[in-house]
Structures are given as C-alpha cells and as structure tokens.
Design an enzyme around this catalytic site. Structure first.
Site, PDB file in Angstrom:
ATOM      1  N   THR B 152       1.128  -1.642  -0.037  1.00  0.00           N
ATOM      2  CA  THR B 152       0.106   0.073  -0.023  1.00  0.00           C
ATOM      3  C   THR B 152       0.738   1.207  -0.042  1.00  0.00           C
ATOM      4  O   THR B 152       1.679   2.114  -1.111  1.00  0.00           O
ATOM      5  CB  THR B 152      -0.650  -0.441   1.046  1.00  0.00           C
ATOM      6  OG1 THR B 152      -0.494  -0.214   2.220  1.00  0.00           O
ATOM      7  CG2 THR B 152      -2.213  -1.260   1.124  1.00  0.00           C
ATOM      8  N   LYS B 174       3.707  -7.156   4.523  1.00  0.00           N
ATOM      9  CA  LYS B 174       3.620  -5.868   4.126  1.00  0.00           C
ATOM     10  C   LYS B 174       3.502  -4.971   4.822  1.00  0.00           C
ATOM     11  O   LYS B 174       2.874  -5.045   5.662  1.00  0.00           O
ATOM     12  CB  LYS B 174       2.091  -5.634   2.568  1.00  0.00           C
ATOM     13  CG  LYS B 174       0.956  -5.650   3.286  1.00  0.00           C
ATOM     14  CD  LYS B 174       0.097  -4.739   4.209  1.00  0.00           C
ATOM     15  CE  LYS B 174       0.454  -3.570   3.289  1.00  0.00           C
ATOM     16  NZ  LYS B 174       0.032  -2.414   4.310  1.00  0.00           N
ATOM     17  N   THR B 185      -2.029  -3.072  10.300  1.00  0.00           N
ATOM     18  CA  THR B 185      -2.640  -3.233   8.612  1.00  0.00           C
ATOM     19  C   THR B 185      -0.981  -3.600   8.388  1.00  0.00           C
ATOM     20  O   THR B 185      -0.610  -2.889   7.991  1.00  0.00           O
ATOM     21  CB  THR B 185      -2.933  -2.229   7.978  1.00  0.00           C
ATOM     22  OG1 THR B 185      -4.245  -1.964   8.153  1.00  0.00           O
ATOM     23  CG2 THR B 185      -2.982  -3.304   6.227  1.00  0.00           C
ATOM     24  N   GLU B 265       6.179   4.513   7.594  1.00  0.00           N
ATOM     25  CA  GLU B 265       5.893   5.852   6.915  1.00  0.00           C
ATOM     26  C   GLU B 265       6.487   6.865   7.516  1.00  0.00           C
ATOM     27  O   GLU B 265       6.714   7.480   8.672  1.00  0.00           O
ATOM     28  CB  GLU B 265       4.391   5.784   7.397  1.00  0.00           C
ATOM     29  CG  GLU B 265       3.336   5.011   6.280  1.00  0.00           C
ATOM     30  CD  GLU B 265       2.174   4.705   6.929  1.00  0.00           C
ATOM     31  OE1 GLU B 265       1.535   5.854   7.668  1.00  0.00           O
ATOM     32  OE2 GLU B 265       1.129   4.026   6.050  1.00  0.00           O
ATOM     33  N   ASN B 384      -0.379  10.258   7.187  1.00  0.00           N
ATOM     34  CA  ASN B 384      -1.326  10.126   7.038  1.00  0.00           C
ATOM     35  C   ASN B 384      -2.406  11.370   7.380  1.00  0.00           C
ATOM     36  O   ASN B 384      -3.660  10.990   7.892  1.00  0.00           O
ATOM     37  CB  ASN B 384      -1.041   9.648   8.809  1.00  0.00           C
ATOM     38  CG  ASN B 384      -0.283   8.257   8.755  1.00  0.00           C
ATOM     39  OD1 ASN B 384      -0.706   7.380   8.495  1.00  0.00           O
ATOM     40  ND2 ASN B 384       0.855   8.457   9.165  1.00  0.00           N
ATOM     41  N   THR B 389      -7.921  11.118   0.774  1.00  0.00           N
ATOM     42  CA  THR B 389      -8.058  12.056   0.571  1.00  0.00           C
ATOM     43  C   THR B 389      -7.284  12.716  -0.969  1.00  0.00           C
ATOM     44  O   THR B 389      -6.503  11.374  -1.281  1.00  0.00           O
ATOM     45  CB  THR B 389      -7.906  13.474   0.905  1.00  0.00           C
ATOM     46  OG1 THR B 389      -6.774  13.498   1.664  1.00  0.00           O
ATOM     47  CG2 THR B 389      -9.275  13.576   2.666  1.00  0.00           C
TER      48      THR B 389
END
Lengths: 389, 389
Positions: B152, B174, B185, B265, B384, B389
C-alpha cells in the site's frame, strides 16, 4: 480577572533571566485571614523536585505563598535539584517575613512550581534575586503579571474568575502541551476569598479537575511537573456550601482548560469527543482517550479527513463494553457510521473550521463523557522537535 | 527468496484495478502434500471481515490457498462486507478446483487478507476477475509479484527466506504503518516445505511473532486487519524439531520486521529501545512501549535532540518496578542520565545517522526486552493526513 481578583491575595511577575526574555518568576501570596489549601499533582512516577516539595506543603495544611518559575522544570535533577527547591521556599519565606514582621512564614508554608526543560538545574543565582524582586513587587493588581510569568510555549496568558454570592474564585494557568491522564506540564493556581476548610477545598478541587483538566488529552504525554493548587483566604467572611464551592471551582477549571485547549501546541483543530451509550463513565472515558491519543485519527483531522474507520479502529483497542456492529460515529453532526459500517456520505462533513465534535454512541448503556483533544499537525512536530535545541 | 522458495508453493500477483496502478491482487497456493497452517491476528476488537473469515479457516485446520488484496481493507463494512469475503474465498476455491480436477478445494480452506482504506466495500466486479487472473498466473516464480501486489504505502516489497537442513521458510509482508501491540495493517504470509503439524506451526509462529512483529511499535495504532499466516506443504519430507522450526520462523519474522521498520511511513530514524535491569520481561516491554509511543520523545529524535528528560517522563507513566532515582539512560552509547539525573554531556550524542539505540537500565532486576520504533516526522503527519483524500 485572575488570582488577585478574590480578596486577600497579592501577586507579582518579574523577569529574572531564566528565559531569554519576559517575566519568568511569579509569587502569589495569601494574606488571609485563612491559609487553607488543596492540591492536585501529576500521576507521573517521575516527579519533579517542586512537585515532591509542594505535596509535602499541601499535606502540612497551611499554604501562605506560591513561587512559580518558567525557564526550567527542575525535574530529573536528583537530590541537588530538591535542595534548590527547598532553598527557594526558604528564601521566599524569609523575604515575605522580613516585609511583614507581624507574620512569620515558614518554608513549609511556601509551595514551589517550576516549568520548562527537564533534566537541568535551575540557575539559582538568577532565580533567588527574581524571587526577592517579585516579593517586593507584590500587589493587588499583580495577577496579570504573574500569569504572564509562568508562560512557556503558551502564546497568551490564561486567567479566569468565577463568582459566588459575596465571594469569588480567581485563577491562572499555563500549559500548551497538555494533560493526560493527569496533565502535561500544566501549572494552575486558583484562589478564593471564600471561607473553606482543607477538606472542602480538596473535594471541590478534585471535582473541578476531574471534568476539566483531566479530560484534556492533547498527546497522552504526562508531565513530571503538573500542579493545580487552590488557596483560600477567607477574606469574604462567607462560607459557601460544598456544592456552591465545587460549582465555582469547576467553572474556573473548565474555563482555564478550554483556554489550554485553544492554545495547544501546534493545533489547528479543537476536538471534542463525546462518548455516549457507555456501560459506565469509566468506559466512556477510556474510549474517548483511546480516540484522542490515536495519531492516525489526529493526523486525519489535520488533513480535514473525516476518517471514521480510524475512529472505530481506535475504539476497538479498548476494553470498554460494546459490540463492533452496534457503534455509531458522527462527525460535526453527520452520522458517517451506523452499526459499525458506512452510513451518511462522508463528503457531507464540513471540517473547514477549527471546532470539531466527534460523537461516538456505543449503544451499551446510559453513561457518557467528553474528552477534548487536538489534531496532529506539522506545527506540533516542529515545536516538539525544536524545543530544547 | 519469498513465499515460493519452499517447495510446494505457487503464487501470482496481478493488477485488478483496486489501486490506481500496479498489481493489487495476490494468490498463494499450497500444493502439498500437506496443508497445515497457523495464524496470528490483530488484537483489535474491531476486526475486518477477512480477519473474521480467516480465523475460522485456520481453526478448520486445512489451509490450501491465500487470497490477498490491497486497495481496500474491507473493515467496518458490516454483514455485506463479510459476504464479500466469503464470496471471494468461494470464487477462489472454484477457480483453483477447476484447474486441478484431482483436488477439490473448499471455500473453508481459502484464507483472505485485505489491506487499504477502512469503511468502504471492495469493488467485487474488479476483485473477482483479478482472483481468476491470479489463479491462472500461478507459478513457482510468482512470489515476487505476489509481494508487490500487497503493497500500500510501502515503498518496496518485503520478502525473506530462512534455511533449515533440507527445508526452508519463505515469506512476504506488507506494512509501512506498523504493529502494536499487535500490528497496524501488516499482512504476512510465511511458507515452509517442512513437515509440521498444526500445533508445531502454531507454537513456532507465536514465538516468532512475539519477539519481532509484536515488538515493533511505530505509533501505537492497532489495525483492524493484521494477519500473519504460516503454511506448511511438507514437500521436503523432512520434519524439523520444534526448536529448529521455531528458529527458522523467528529468523524470517525478524528479517521481515526489520524491513517493515526500515520502510515505516515518514520515518527518518530507526530506533531500538533496549530496556535492561527490569524485574520482569513484561515490565521491560511495558517501559519500551511507553517510550516508543511517546510523541514528545519521537518528535525530539526527529529534531536530533537527545532529550532524555522526556524518556524518563515516559518511563514514569508505567507501572513497572523501578525507582526514579535509580534509572540510567544511554543514547547511542552516551549515558546522558545516571541515577535519574544528568550525567554525560548531551552534546556528545551523535544523532546524525538513521540508526538510534536507546538503552534504559531500570536497576530493578535481570529481565530485558527490545522494542523498535521510529521518529515522529513531518512526513508521518503528511502521509497520514492525506491518506484517504
């Protein structure tokens, strides 16, 4: 409109060179006739020297003055740091006594509060002259200067007043990072000219903090220094009922808490998380806190993203009573999630403003609670990555 | 070097249009002769439909294939979402059975894993053709494509292999946000051609996760979808001892966990928090997690600031056994805090690199643990706040 609004209190705020500019030492004095007090302190097990000291003072039952400084927390400073706090209280007691020969104040009647960087000793050669200057400058108009002297990353001073029948409660606070589950370097001094015993003050203060400061949760970080003090002078001669006192103290705490929220470091949103339908108030608070502390939820609000899935995932980390397929989530009045799945169109949610209300209905009982928090912004990261360097 | 390295496994990864570009549907098939398996799942009470489904499959004892998709988590989608997962498993079972008439695979032998945005239904008209294409494309070389299809916000695929004597463990994962206290996740599929019963696999997988994925804690956020599966084909004909199997599975998990950490991230630092001198391993883990989740600590590291006071304040929020005036803190080899107060000069700490090691000695016992985390950066907030959006 501050700690000197109630009769019987004087205050001052002066620059002593602890910060690079501005006032940084404050003194608040209770001229009586009473000198009762109550205190609420950080739940952190790593307590700053002034917290350890002031807990003892409050237990002693007589509190005649509070010395506060910004520019240094005096936390994680070992026995030497505790000695510095003791010295500060003794010095303030001496300075106050020498100006009022009718009243001999002991060090054990002087509370000390410090805020600023953790892990460094206070510069005593600058602090003590600051305390002397503040004692000299004490006045019935000094509340505003005192409120200014305790600011760190605050962008504005925070003061309040709540009125009883013939008596008042005044207050000042600092805190831009915030409180959780007790506080995150917030300092607050409340004063009242009501007549009230230690027990009544303690009950009123705990009740006032419980629904205000203790329900603010900006980042879940708990400070070493958080202190909320309530001093009563009795100068009004009026003894309110416990309920009256609690109502006024709670109003003052709530007003200051909302000022802390509005000035939280780097925040672009003020978020109220209303949890309803909980099996107990503890459940409602646990759910509210879990959402308030979830970085993914907070970052989503910074991005004006009504990401209710992250809210539900945060609720799922708690031990509160609820069924995942029964939970409703509303954001600014739009019920984007019903029964644990998508409902109204998320694009209807207007997140353009600064105020956000999240409503979570657990459908598990009659209890409810509100937790206030902020978003996770670039400015938060910036302020907190550049603080000590 | 992936799930198809061990004998008995084929895989494929294909684009089905769930993401805007690239492969997004993967299938991994166990051709046997065995079809034993074990699974570890998110501790979140709000579990995605594929987690609820796959838990049942693992309990059933026979696991012949795994269907994975990115581009949608199928979480908080209600009964309709669960039906979508069921349909996916049935469809995959039918497609696999039709290509191998000797083997009739049931839906209850097909695990499903999904990752992506929470709260939206999967586009089944695109997913099912993707599953069919993946089943058609299954090959002994398909592991790399499968690892790519489950990405992702990952910037690179994560694969691993660990070698036993005549048998191997392969894996893919992942996850760029991360795990806490189970996962955020992350999806992981491990395969082995060892002969192993369900119980041995379960023990090996739990041991492997406990010291790897479960000790990564990037932001304390717990996902609705986290799933780690271990499938055994028995194709090597060799049955390792429980210790041998556990060692290889643990090595594979650790390697993948460190790849997740490196790709977290927005991270600019990979931070190992070594807690020693704890009264128990649980205490050590609690202290490590409290530090790993503290936004003020994480923001300080982003700013290259060795702010040990914030570390001590985080330790103080735990219930672990320790005395505040006995704790030592070292950062990248410099003991900036001894006995709860300042020690070596903080300016000696070199934080220029990506790797940071924090050592916390509680001086309260013999136990220790390591928690891995990352810093809190502008890029974390950006990724994040802009995700959905």
């Amino acid at each position: 409109m501050t700690v000197t609004t109630p009769r019987g209190f004087r205050a001052a705020g002066v620059p002593a060179g602890l910060k690079s500019a501005g006032p940084d030492v404050a003194v608040v004095v209770n001229d009586g006739p009473d000198a009762t007090a109550a205190g609420v302190f950080t739940g952190n097990r790593v307590k700053a020297a002034p917290v350890l000291w002031t807990q003892q003072v409050v237990r002693g039952g007589v509190l005649r003055a509070v010395v506060l400084n910004s520019g240094g927390a005096n936390a994680c400073t070992g026995p030497a740091g505790f000695h510095d706090t003791h010295t500060t209280a003794e010095y303030a007691a001496g300075a106050l006594s020498s100006r009022n020969p009718r009243l001999l104040i002991g060090a054990g009647e002087v509370a000390v509060c410090s805020t600023g960087l953790i892990g460094e000793r206070l510069p005593m050669p600058r602090l003590l002259p600051g305390v002397r200057a503040a004692v000299r400058g004490l006045s019935r108009d000094g509340g505003a200067a005192a409120a200014e002297a305790i600011m760190t990353t605050d962008t504005r001073p925070k003061t309040t007043v709540a009125t009883g029948t013939g008596w008042t409660v005044g207050g000042m606070a600092k805190g831009a990072g915030m409180l959780a589950p007790a506080l995150a370097t917030m300092l607050c001094v409340l004063t009242t000219d009501a007549v009230a015993g230690t027990e009544a003050l303690d009950e009123a203060l705990r009740a006032g903090c419980r629904l205000s400061f203790d329900r603010l949760d900006s980042d879940g970080c708990m400070s070493t220094n958080d202190t909320v003090l309530l001093l009563a002078s009795g100068a009004s001669g009026i003894e309110p009922t416990p309920d009256e006192l609690t109502a006024a103290v709670t109003a003052a705490c709530h007003d200051l808490a909302m000022q802390l929220l509005a000035d939280a470091e780097g925040a672009t949103k003020e978020i109220a998380i209303d949890v309803a339908g909980a099996a107990s108030e503890d459940d409602a608070v646990e759910v509210g806190r879990a959402v308030a502390r979830n970085n993914l939820v907070k970052a989503a609000f910074f991005g004006n993203d009504p990401n209710w899935g992250r809210i539900l995932a945060a609720v799922g980390t708690t031990a509160a009573a609820f069924e995942p397929d029964a939970v409703d989530v509303g954001i600014n009045g739009v019920w984007v999630c019903r029964s644990g799945a998508a409902a109204e169109d998320r694009s209807k949610v207007d997140l353009a403003g600064r105020q956000v209300t999240v409503r979570i209905d657990l459908h598990a009982g009659p209890a409810e609670a509100t937790i206030w928090t902020t978003d996770l912004s670039h400015a938060y990261v910036h302020e907190n990555s550049a603080y000590s360097t």
